[in-house]
Design an enzyme around this catalytic site. Structure first.
Site, PDB file in Angstrom:
ATOM      1  N   PRO A  89       0.556  -1.068  -0.201  1.00 59.18           N
ATOM      2  CA  PRO A  89       0.147  -0.046   0.256  1.00 59.18           C
ATOM      3  C   PRO A  89       1.123   1.139  -0.088  1.00 59.18           C
ATOM      4  O   PRO A  89       0.439   2.395  -0.180  1.00 59.18           O
ATOM      5  CB  PRO A  89      -0.570   0.292   1.020  1.00 59.18           C
ATOM      6  CG  PRO A  89       0.446  -1.306   1.578  1.00 59.18           C
ATOM      7  CD  PRO A  89       0.715  -1.909   1.396  1.00 59.18           C
ATOM      8  N   GLU A 116       2.901  -7.306   9.626  1.00 58.42           N
ATOM      9  CA  GLU A 116       3.047  -6.005   8.523  1.00 58.42           C
ATOM     10  C   GLU A 116       4.084  -4.916   8.089  1.00 58.42           C
ATOM     11  O   GLU A 116       3.516  -4.148   7.684  1.00 58.42           O
ATOM     12  CB  GLU A 116       3.601  -5.924  10.379  1.00 58.42           C
ATOM     13  CG  GLU A 116       3.263  -5.739  11.683  1.00 58.42           C
ATOM     14  CD  GLU A 116       1.028  -5.067  11.145  1.00 58.42           C
ATOM     15  OE1 GLU A 116       0.954  -3.584  10.557  1.00 58.42           O
ATOM     16  OE2 GLU A 116      -0.089  -6.050  11.063  1.00 58.42           O
ATOM     17  N   ARG A 154      -3.424  -9.666 -20.018  1.00 59.70           N
ATOM     18  CA  ARG A 154      -4.379  -9.637 -20.923  1.00 59.70           C
ATOM     19  C   ARG A 154      -3.864  -8.683 -22.308  1.00 59.70           C
ATOM     20  O   ARG A 154      -4.583  -8.500 -23.052  1.00 59.70           O
ATOM     21  CB  ARG A 154      -5.595  -9.521 -20.583  1.00 59.70           C
ATOM     22  CG  ARG A 154      -5.552  -8.138 -19.732  1.00 59.70           C
ATOM     23  CD  ARG A 154      -6.749  -8.205 -19.327  1.00 59.70           C
ATOM     24  NE  ARG A 154      -8.077  -8.194 -19.792  1.00 59.70           N
ATOM     25  CZ  ARG A 154      -8.094  -6.645 -20.789  1.00 59.70           C
ATOM     26  NH1 ARG A 154      -7.899  -5.821 -20.635  1.00 59.70           N
ATOM     27  NH2 ARG A 154      -9.279  -7.380 -22.026  1.00 59.70           N
ATOM     28  N   ASP A 169     -10.328  -1.895 -24.820  1.00 51.92           N
ATOM     29  CA  ASP A 169     -10.506  -1.479 -23.980  1.00 51.92           C
ATOM     30  C   ASP A 169     -11.750  -0.366 -23.102  1.00 51.92           C
ATOM     31  O   ASP A 169     -10.986   0.717 -23.367  1.00 51.92           O
ATOM     32  CB  ASP A 169     -10.042  -2.926 -22.535  1.00 51.92           C
ATOM     33  CG  ASP A 169     -10.123  -3.630 -22.344  1.00 51.92           C
ATOM     34  OD1 ASP A 169     -10.867  -4.516 -23.190  1.00 51.92           O
ATOM     35  OD2 ASP A 169      -8.931  -3.700 -22.464  1.00 51.92           O
TER      36      ASP A 169
END
Ligand code: 6GU
Length: 247
Positions: A89, A116, A154, A169
């Site tokens: 993150p 963690e 893809r 797309d």
């Protein structure tokens, strides 16, 4: 062949998911190769220790330098041209432009964190880039890695059936996709828009562009702000907004 090496304490997650669908077929057709490396297999103590308590205290455990680096090194031995990516993150946020760049690489070594976090010195000495899939917290990097693998694979040559599938797309032109309809023509009074049955390709193109713009404007006005609309797009979005406001 695009090389994917995954460093993970939970290799089963990948075996169960990636052998299906579009990615599964790409593996069978030798377009991509996926290998998992478990830091636990690179431990030297009898308890196969992969984590320890953080210096400075605090909750949770931290993945240790030695077993994670040994796993990365093993992957690198085979694929020295692969980019080493840590899913966290705390990384840059993934978007379609970044996915396109990844698809041009020889391969990726994807490092999945658990607990963690991982010892910072792994990041300093072994990781080329840190990437996140959005501003929310997962319990490990495995699902983020699956997202990255799916979005990149893809785009690889031969992975999707139709030549233009990936070019049409969402996000290719910075917009959402247009609405899709298939049989039957009527569902509980809801009809397929007439223009889609007209056979008029130019009208269909305009309808789809207008609704792609409209959907994007409703859900993601920030995306509309960030792209430069051409005259036709401005006109179609204006039409959409007027119709929407008169509903
Ligand atoms: Cl890449 N990892 C984790 N643990 N959580 C996340 C993430 C990655 N991206 C968003 N949340």
């Amino acid at each position: 062949m695009f090389q994917l090496d995954i460093v993970t304490l939970f290799p089963e997650i990948f075996n169960l998911t990636l052998n299906k669908g579009v990615i599964g077929r790409a593996i069978k057709n030798d377009l991509i190769e996926i290998r998992e490396w478990n830091p636990r297999d690179f431990t030297k103590d009898k308890h196969k220790t992969v984590d320890a308590r953080p210096y400075g205290g605090g909750p949770g455990m931290v993945m240790m330098y030695e077993p994670v680096c040994a796993a990365i090194n093993k992957a690198k031995e085979k694929h020295k041209n692969s980019k080493v990516i840590f899913l966290t993150p705390q990384g840059k946020q993934l978007n379609q432009a970044a996915v396109v760049e990844f698809s041009k690489l020889d391969g990726m070594i994807l490092v999945c964190g658990r607990y963690e976090g991982i010892d910072e010195r792994i990041i300093e000495s072994k990781i080329d880039e840190e990437w996140s899939i959005g501003d929310y917290v997962l319990s490990g990097g495995e699902f983020a890695t699956l997202v990255l693998i799916d979005s990149v694979c893809r785009l690889l040559p031969g992975v999707l059936g139709g030549k233009n599938s990936a070019n049409e797309d969402s996000f290719v032109d910075g917009l959402f996709d247009y609405p899709h309809y298939t049989r039957p023509e009527e569902i509980n009074g809801r009809l397929v828009p007439n223009v889609l049955k007209s056979g008029d390709h130019e009208e269909i193109r305009r309808w789809r562009l207008k609704h792609a713009l409209g959907k994007t404007w409703r859900a993601r006005p920030d995306l509309i702000e960030s792209i430069k609309l051409n005259d036709e797009q401005k006109m179609l979005l204006q039409e959409y907004i007027e119709e929407f406001e008169n509903l």
